[in-house]
Write a protein that holds these residues in place. Structure first.
Motif, PDB file in Angstrom:
ATOM      1  N   PHE A 137       0.846  -1.190   0.000  1.00 54.13           N
ATOM      2  CA  PHE A 137       0.000   0.000   0.000  1.00 54.13           C
ATOM      3  C   PHE A 137       0.876   1.233   0.000  1.00 54.13           C
ATOM      4  O   PHE A 137       1.846   1.324   0.749  1.00 54.13           O
ATOM      5  CB  PHE A 137      -0.910   0.061   1.232  1.00 54.13           C
ATOM      6  N   GLN A 138       0.480   2.158  -0.833  1.00 55.41           N
ATOM      7  CA  GLN A 138       1.226   3.399  -0.898  1.00 55.41           C
ATOM      8  C   GLN A 138       0.554   4.437  -0.019  1.00 55.41           C
ATOM      9  O   GLN A 138       1.184   5.321   0.521  1.00 55.41           O
ATOM     10  CB  GLN A 138       1.199   3.820  -2.361  1.00 55.41           C
ATOM     11  N   ARG A 139      -0.753   4.289   0.116  1.00 53.02           N
ATOM     12  CA  ARG A 139      -1.490   5.305   0.861  1.00 53.02           C
ATOM     13  C   ARG A 139      -2.858   4.758   1.258  1.00 53.02           C
ATOM     14  O   ARG A 139      -3.444   3.955   0.542  1.00 53.02           O
ATOM     15  CB  ARG A 139      -1.669   6.516  -0.054  1.00 53.02           C
ATOM     16  N   SER A 140      -3.336   5.230   2.396  1.00 56.29           N
ATOM     17  CA  SER A 140      -4.678   4.873   2.842  1.00 56.29           C
ATOM     18  C   SER A 140      -5.295   6.127   3.422  1.00 56.29           C
ATOM     19  O   SER A 140      -4.655   6.817   4.206  1.00 56.29           O
ATOM     20  CB  SER A 140      -4.550   3.787   3.909  1.00 56.29           C
ATOM     21  N   ARG A 141      -6.510   6.453   3.008  1.00 57.73           N
ATOM     22  CA  ARG A 141      -7.107   7.667   3.576  1.00 57.73           C
ATOM     23  C   ARG A 141      -8.619   7.518   3.682  1.00 57.73           C
ATOM     24  O   ARG A 141      -9.244   6.820   2.871  1.00 57.73           O
ATOM     25  CB  ARG A 141      -6.748   8.900   2.765  1.00 57.73           C
ATOM     26  N   PRO A 142      -9.173   8.179   4.695  1.00 58.58           N
ATOM     27  CA  PRO A 142     -10.621   8.133   4.836  1.00 58.58           C
ATOM     28  C   PRO A 142     -11.283   9.014   3.785  1.00 58.58           C
ATOM     29  O   PRO A 142     -10.701  10.004   3.345  1.00 58.58           O
ATOM     30  CB  PRO A 142     -10.863   8.691   6.239  1.00 58.58           C
ATOM     31  N   LEU A 143     -12.478   8.631   3.374  1.00 53.83           N
ATOM     32  CA  LEU A 143     -13.269   9.438   2.432  1.00 53.83           C
ATOM     33  C   LEU A 143     -14.502   9.909   3.187  1.00 53.83           C
ATOM     34  O   LEU A 143     -14.965   9.215   4.077  1.00 53.83           O
ATOM     35  CB  LEU A 143     -13.684   8.592   1.223  1.00 53.83           C
ATOM     36  N   GLN A 144     -15.010  11.090   2.880  1.00 54.20           N
ATOM     37  CA  GLN A 144     -14.714  11.879   1.717  1.00 54.20           C
ATOM     38  C   GLN A 144     -13.455  12.706   1.937  1.00 54.20           C
ATOM     39  O   GLN A 144     -13.047  12.914   3.060  1.00 54.20           O
ATOM     40  CB  GLN A 144     -15.889  12.810   1.457  1.00 54.20           C
ATOM     41  N   ASP A 145     -12.914  13.225   0.807  1.00 57.71           N
ATOM     42  CA  ASP A 145     -11.752  14.089   0.874  1.00 57.71           C
ATOM     43  C   ASP A 145     -11.918  15.182  -0.189  1.00 57.71           C
ATOM     44  O   ASP A 145     -11.830  14.894  -1.390  1.00 57.71           O
ATOM     45  CB  ASP A 145     -10.502  13.237   0.613  1.00 57.71           C
ATOM     46  N   PRO A 146     -12.205  16.410   0.273  1.00 52.04           N
ATOM     47  CA  PRO A 146     -12.481  17.498  -0.675  1.00 52.04           C
ATOM     48  C   PRO A 146     -11.368  17.709  -1.705  1.00 52.04           C
ATOM     49  O   PRO A 146     -11.636  18.115  -2.836  1.00 52.04           O
ATOM     50  CB  PRO A 146     -12.617  18.738   0.217  1.00 52.04           C
ATOM     51  N   LYS A 147     -10.129  17.391  -1.337  1.00 55.26           N
ATOM     52  CA  LYS A 147      -9.029  17.538  -2.307  1.00 55.26           C
ATOM     53  C   LYS A 147      -9.250  16.631  -3.512  1.00 55.26           C
ATOM     54  O   LYS A 147      -8.928  16.968  -4.643  1.00 55.26           O
ATOM     55  CB  LYS A 147      -7.700  17.154  -1.654  1.00 55.26           C
ATOM     56  N   LEU A 148      -9.794  15.449  -3.229  1.00 53.27           N
ATOM     57  CA  LEU A 148     -10.058  14.508  -4.326  1.00 53.27           C
ATOM     58  C   LEU A 148     -11.268  14.981  -5.129  1.00 53.27           C
ATOM     59  O   LEU A 148     -11.364  14.736  -6.333  1.00 53.27           O
ATOM     60  CB  LEU A 148     -10.277  13.092  -3.784  1.00 53.27           C
ATOM     61  N   GLY A 149     -12.200  15.646  -4.455  1.00 57.34           N
ATOM     62  CA  GLY A 149     -13.341  16.229  -5.168  1.00 57.34           C
ATOM     63  C   GLY A 149     -12.857  17.275  -6.163  1.00 57.34           C
ATOM     64  O   GLY A 149     -13.341  17.355  -7.295  1.00 57.34           O
ATOM     65  N   ALA A 150     -11.839  18.041  -5.759  1.00 60.69           N
ATOM     66  CA  ALA A 150     -11.282  19.062  -6.651  1.00 60.69           C
ATOM     67  C   ALA A 150     -10.603  18.405  -7.855  1.00 60.69           C
ATOM     68  O   ALA A 150     -10.660  18.919  -8.974  1.00 60.69           O
ATOM     69  CB  ALA A 150     -10.292  19.934  -5.886  1.00 60.69           C
ATOM     70  N   LEU A 151      -9.995  17.238  -7.622  1.00 55.25           N
ATOM     71  CA  LEU A 151      -9.360  16.515  -8.739  1.00 55.25           C
ATOM     72  C   LEU A 151     -10.406  16.116  -9.773  1.00 55.25           C
ATOM     73  O   LEU A 151     -10.202  16.245 -10.976  1.00 55.25           O
ATOM     74  CB  LEU A 151      -8.706  15.224  -8.224  1.00 55.25           C
ATOM     75  N   TRP A 152     -11.537  15.597  -9.285  1.00 59.52           N
ATOM     76  CA  TRP A 152     -12.628  15.168 -10.167  1.00 59.52           C
ATOM     77  C   TRP A 152     -13.078  16.349 -11.029  1.00 59.52           C
ATOM     78  O   TRP A 152     -13.251  16.226 -12.238  1.00 59.52           O
ATOM     79  CB  TRP A 152     -13.785  14.642  -9.316  1.00 59.52           C
ATOM     80  N   GLU A 153     -13.214  17.507 -10.378  1.00 60.20           N
ATOM     81  CA  GLU A 153     -13.672  18.696 -11.105  1.00 60.20           C
ATOM     82  C   GLU A 153     -12.606  19.190 -12.083  1.00 60.20           C
ATOM     83  O   GLU A 153     -12.930  19.837 -13.075  1.00 60.20           O
ATOM     84  CB  GLU A 153     -14.016  19.838 -10.131  1.00 60.20           C
ATOM     85  N   SER A 154     -11.329  18.905 -11.801  1.00 59.92           N
ATOM     86  CA  SER A 154     -10.259  19.464 -12.639  1.00 59.92           C
ATOM     87  C   SER A 154     -10.089  18.702 -13.959  1.00 59.92           C
ATOM     88  O   SER A 154      -9.363  19.143 -14.835  1.00 59.92           O
ATOM     89  CB  SER A 154      -8.932  19.457 -11.877  1.00 59.92           C
ATOM     90  N   ILE A 155     -10.740  17.551 -14.074  1.00 63.07           N
ATOM     91  CA  ILE A 155     -10.620  16.783 -15.327  1.00 63.07           C
ATOM     92  C   ILE A 155     -11.811  17.083 -16.227  1.00 63.07           C
ATOM     93  O   ILE A 155     -12.959  16.790 -15.880  1.00 63.07           O
ATOM     94  CB  ILE A 155     -10.515  15.262 -15.043  1.00 63.07           C
ATOM     95  N   PHE A 156     -11.521  17.680 -17.372  1.00 56.29           N
ATOM     96  CA  PHE A 156     -12.587  18.049 -18.305  1.00 56.29           C
ATOM     97  C   PHE A 156     -12.786  16.919 -19.299  1.00 56.29           C
ATOM     98  O   PHE A 156     -11.899  16.584 -20.075  1.00 56.29           O
ATOM     99  CB  PHE A 156     -12.244  19.362 -19.011  1.00 56.29           C
ATOM    100  N   LEU A 157     -13.977  16.351 -19.205  1.00 55.98           N
ATOM    101  CA  LEU A 157     -14.288  15.148 -19.972  1.00 55.98           C
ATOM    102  C   LEU A 157     -15.780  15.212 -20.251  1.00 55.98           C
ATOM    103  O   LEU A 157     -16.534  15.776 -19.448  1.00 55.98           O
ATOM    104  CB  LEU A 157     -13.961  13.941 -19.070  1.00 55.98           C
ATOM    105  N   ASP A 158     -16.195  14.642 -21.357  1.00 58.14           N
ATOM    106  CA  ASP A 158     -17.606  14.552 -21.697  1.00 58.14           C
ATOM    107  C   ASP A 158     -18.422  14.171 -20.443  1.00 58.14           C
ATOM    108  O   ASP A 158     -18.140  13.159 -19.805  1.00 58.14           O
ATOM    109  CB  ASP A 158     -17.719  13.464 -22.773  1.00 58.14           C
ATOM    110  N   GLU A 159     -19.410  14.992 -20.110  1.00 53.39           N
ATOM    111  CA  GLU A 159     -20.183  14.751 -18.878  1.00 53.39           C
ATOM    112  C   GLU A 159     -20.857  13.382 -18.867  1.00 53.39           C
ATOM    113  O   GLU A 159     -21.049  12.786 -17.808  1.00 53.39           O
ATOM    114  CB  GLU A 159     -21.230  15.851 -18.655  1.00 53.39           C
ATOM    115  N   THR A 160     -21.215  12.870 -20.049  1.00 54.65           N
ATOM    116  CA  THR A 160     -21.887  11.560 -20.058  1.00 54.65           C
ATOM    117  C   THR A 160     -20.904  10.464 -19.606  1.00 54.65           C
ATOM    118  O   THR A 160     -21.299   9.519 -18.922  1.00 54.65           O
ATOM    119  CB  THR A 160     -22.455  11.196 -21.451  1.00 54.65           C
ATOM    120  N   LEU A 161     -19.621  10.624 -19.954  1.00 52.96           N
ATOM    121  CA  LEU A 161     -18.634   9.630 -19.522  1.00 52.96           C
ATOM    122  C   LEU A 161     -18.435   9.708 -18.005  1.00 52.96           C
ATOM    123  O   LEU A 161     -18.387   8.687 -17.314  1.00 52.96           O
ATOM    124  CB  LEU A 161     -17.289   9.858 -20.224  1.00 52.96           C
TER     125      LEU A 161
END
Ligand SMILES: Nc1ncnc2c1ncn2[C@@H]1O[C@H](COP(=O)(O)OP(=O)(O)OP(=O)(O)O)[C@@H](O)[C@H]1O
Ligand SMILES: [Mg+2]
Length: 307
Positions: A18-42
């Protein structure tokens, strides 16, 4: 090269592999999701598949719908697979408020670089002990980055060139996936690969969804570029004028063919177009951006020729 300094406090005593273990939710990861611009249907399809994993699997028998709890993201380097995988973990946990989810990240190289003869054992232990234990404690999402190293295509391995140990590691992954799928319906693997031809077909066959991430189209290029400029203008306000420039659209068009990482790096190259601009990034011009985009495309074409 991963540095020990990057390890977070919650990672103390992480089991091997294991490289890392973290509890969710994590707003930093939410920001990552938002930072990827991809067809909304995908994006919506991806999130829905992950959600279904946690709603359906504990209620519907595997003889009816044989879900394994594995999503595979494939695509060229720099298309946002790892970022999306982490972001997806957060968004899934967010959908089940109070679900007490955890994200574990596997470091495949730590397993396969084990001493000769130990890889199969390391893989088996990781899945049957560490991952099973985590899943018994609550809903668990496991990131298997660069999964081709763990589930290498056995049919393409020459036994002279590849230690039989790696061959057995793939066998172990497949066996363990079947066992975990049976015993832990609250477990989801998100795997990524930019080398899908190297993944064993029995692994791909176990995936509930295989999603191909494309290079950004014209619209996505424009959004990535704008995101970079907006982010920079929080520190260097004068940079915001570039996004409003009449040539901005042409500049975004010039980026088509580059992956998302290359576009963000290209913006940094534009800021480094001269020592003066490097010292004072607010001096960057739309022409610098154009030139950097053209240069990035050119080096890409030449790179491809040399493959
Ligand atoms: N579609 C996109 N929209 C916005 N940013 C993107 C996009 N694709 C990639 N990026 C940016 O590129 C960088 C690399 O992303 P990431 O590490 O997730 O890619 P990857 O597909 O996992 O790459 P690799 O295959 O090399 O591991 C990040 O900074 C990310 O924000
Ligand atoms: Mg990656």
């Amino acid at each position: 090269m991963r540095h020990a300094a990057a390890v977070q406090p919650e990672d103390q005593n992480l089991p091997k592999g294991f490289q890392r273990s973290r509890p969710l939710q994590d707003p930093k990861l939410g920001a990552l999701w938002e930072s990827i611009f991809l067809d909304e249907t995908l994006k919506s399809q991806l999130l829905s598949q992950a959600m279904l994993n946690f709603t359906l699997r504990s209620k519907v028998d595997r003889s009816v719908i044989p879900l394994h709890g594995v999503i595979l993201l494939v695509g060229p380097p720099g298309t946002g697979k790892t970022s999306l995988a982490r972001g997806l973990a957060h968004r899934t946990a967010e959908s089940f408020r109070g679900g007490n989810f955890r994200l574990l990240e596997v470091e495949p190289h730590a397993l396969t670089s084990s001493a000769m003869g130990k890889t199969q054992r390391a893989v088996s232990d990781l899945f049957s002990q560490s991952i099973a234990e985590a899943a018994a404690n609550g809903p668990t999402i496991v990131l298997l980055d660069e999964v081709e190293t763990l589930a290498a295509d056995r049919s393409k391995m020459s036994l002279e060139a590849n230690p039989i140990d790696i061959h057995r590691a793939t066998d172990a992954v497949l066996v363990q996936l079947d066992t975990l799928a049976d015993q832990h319906p609250n477990l989801l693997f998100i795997a990524t690969s930019n080398f899908p031809q190297a993944i064993d077909s029995a692994f791909t066959s176990r995936c509930d969804l295989v999603m191909q991430l494309p290079l950004p189209d014209r619209e996505a290029c424009s959004r990535i570029l704008k995101d970079c400029l907006t982010g920079l203008s929080r520190t260097y306000p004068a940079i915001s004028r570039l996004a409003g420039s009449a040539q901005f659209g042409g500049c975004a068009a010039e980026c088509v063919g580059l992956d998302g990482r290359a576009i963000r790096k290209m913006v940094a190259n534009a800021l480094a177009s001269s020592p003066q601009t490097a010292m004072n990034p607010e001096q960057v011009t739309i022409e610098d951006l154009f030139a950097a985009a053209r240069a990035a495309k050119l080096s890409r074409v030449q790179g491809d020729k040399h493959k």
